[in-house]
Design a protein around this motif. Sequence first.
Motif, short mmCIF file in Angstrom:
data_model
loop_
_atom_site.label_atom_id
_atom_site.label_comp_id
_atom_site.label_asym_id
_atom_site.label_seq_id
_atom_site.Cartn_x
_atom_site.Cartn_y
_atom_site.Cartn_z
N MET A 176 33.55 61.71 39.56
CA MET A 176 34.20 60.50 40.16
C MET A 176 35.06 60.65 41.44
SD MET A 176 37.33 58.60 37.86
CE MET A 176 35.98 57.61 36.59
N ILE A 177 34.96 59.94 42.21
CA ILE A 177 35.62 60.11 43.60
C ILE A 177 37.10 59.73 43.12
CG2 ILE A 177 35.74 59.19 45.89
CD1 ILE A 177 32.96 58.24 45.36
N ALA A 178 37.91 60.28 44.10
CA ALA A 178 39.47 60.20 43.69
C ALA A 178 40.17 59.08 43.79
CB ALA A 178 40.10 61.09 45.12
N TYR A 179 39.65 57.91 44.39
CA TYR A 179 40.14 56.57 44.62
C TYR A 179 39.50 55.98 43.09
CZ TYR A 179 35.54 55.09 46.34
OH TYR A 179 34.41 54.91 46.58
N GLU A 180 38.54 56.40 42.59
CA GLU A 180 38.17 55.57 41.40
C GLU A 180 38.91 55.97 40.34
OE1 GLU A 180 34.04 56.95 40.98
OE2 GLU A 180 33.30 55.36 42.36
N ARG A 181 39.90 56.89 40.23
CA ARG A 181 40.75 57.20 39.17
C ARG A 181 42.02 56.20 39.20
NH1 ARG A 181 39.90 63.09 41.05
NH2 ARG A 181 38.02 63.70 39.56
N LEU A 182 42.46 55.54 40.44
CA LEU A 182 43.34 54.78 40.44
C LEU A 182 43.26 53.32 40.09
CD1 LEU A 182 44.16 55.78 44.27
CD2 LEU A 182 45.26 56.51 42.12
N THR A 183 44.08 53.21 38.98
CA THR A 183 44.18 51.82 38.48
C THR A 183 44.17 50.55 39.42
OG1 THR A 183 45.23 52.49 36.72
CG2 THR A 183 45.38 50.04 36.83
N ALA A 184 44.92 50.72 40.64
CA ALA A 184 45.15 49.87 41.75
C ALA A 184 43.71 49.63 42.20
CB ALA A 184 45.94 50.27 42.76
N TRP A 185 43.00 50.51 42.44
CA TRP A 185 41.65 50.64 42.97
C TRP A 185 40.86 49.66 42.17
CZ3 TRP A 185 36.79 51.82 41.83
CH2 TRP A 185 35.75 51.40 42.85
N ARG A 186 40.57 50.18 40.78
CA ARG A 186 39.72 49.46 39.95
C ARG A 186 40.17 47.78 39.86
NH1 ARG A 186 40.96 54.19 36.81
NH2 ARG A 186 42.18 52.97 35.40
N LEU A 187 41.26 47.53 39.92
CA LEU A 187 41.79 46.04 39.80
C LEU A 187 41.56 45.43 41.11
CD1 LEU A 187 45.20 46.54 38.07
CD2 LEU A 187 43.09 45.50 37.00
N ALA A 188 41.74 45.96 42.11
CA ALA A 188 41.29 45.52 43.50
C ALA A 188 39.86 45.46 43.44
CB ALA A 188 41.92 46.41 44.66
N HIS A 189 38.91 46.42 43.24
CA HIS A 189 37.82 46.31 43.29
C HIS A 189 37.03 45.10 42.47
CE1 HIS A 189 33.51 47.56 43.43
NE2 HIS A 189 33.29 47.62 42.25
N ARG A 190 37.68 45.03 41.27
CA ARG A 190 37.16 43.90 40.36
C ARG A 190 37.49 42.35 40.97
NH1 ARG A 190 40.15 43.87 35.21
NH2 ARG A 190 40.78 41.66 35.73
N LEU A 191 38.73 42.11 41.53
CA LEU A 191 39.12 41.22 42.46
C LEU A 191 38.24 40.85 43.52
CD1 LEU A 191 41.14 38.69 42.46
CD2 LEU A 191 42.66 40.49 44.09
N ALA A 192 37.94 41.85 44.05
CA ALA A 192 36.95 41.40 45.27
C ALA A 192 35.62 41.34 44.76
CB ALA A 192 36.81 42.86 46.23
#
Length: 138
Positions: A1-17
Amino acid sequence: MIAYERLTAWRLAHRLALEVYSASDRWPRAELYGVTAQTRRAALSVPTNIAEGAAKRGRLEFGRYLNIALGSLAELAYLLRFARDRHLLQNAEWAPWTPCEMRSGGSSTACTERSARRPPVQPALHRPSDRPTVRPSD
């Protein structure tokens, strides 16, 4: 898993995008180079800046990218409201995004605050031979 993929903020923002891209596929062709492009850029900018910041060295750099992501999230929130008011989005489509934006923004803010609370990294001290010699004045 890439470091940013562990971040909840990134996961939520990715889903929103992803959701913004799907919804904007249905917008009028006349808006393709206007509000559609701007909304997509803002939506994609949020997870992109979180990912880029996670790859930087140091908490200050990471915090800077999180702040940029928060700015893009605010821009996206306005563009989605604009799209709703221009009837590009129906209220039923727009309503679920408000909590998602808030969760993504809250997670980004929490990351920024945690980053700010970490003790700063101490700079390496110069070796005595690297220091300039100071001589008292006569």
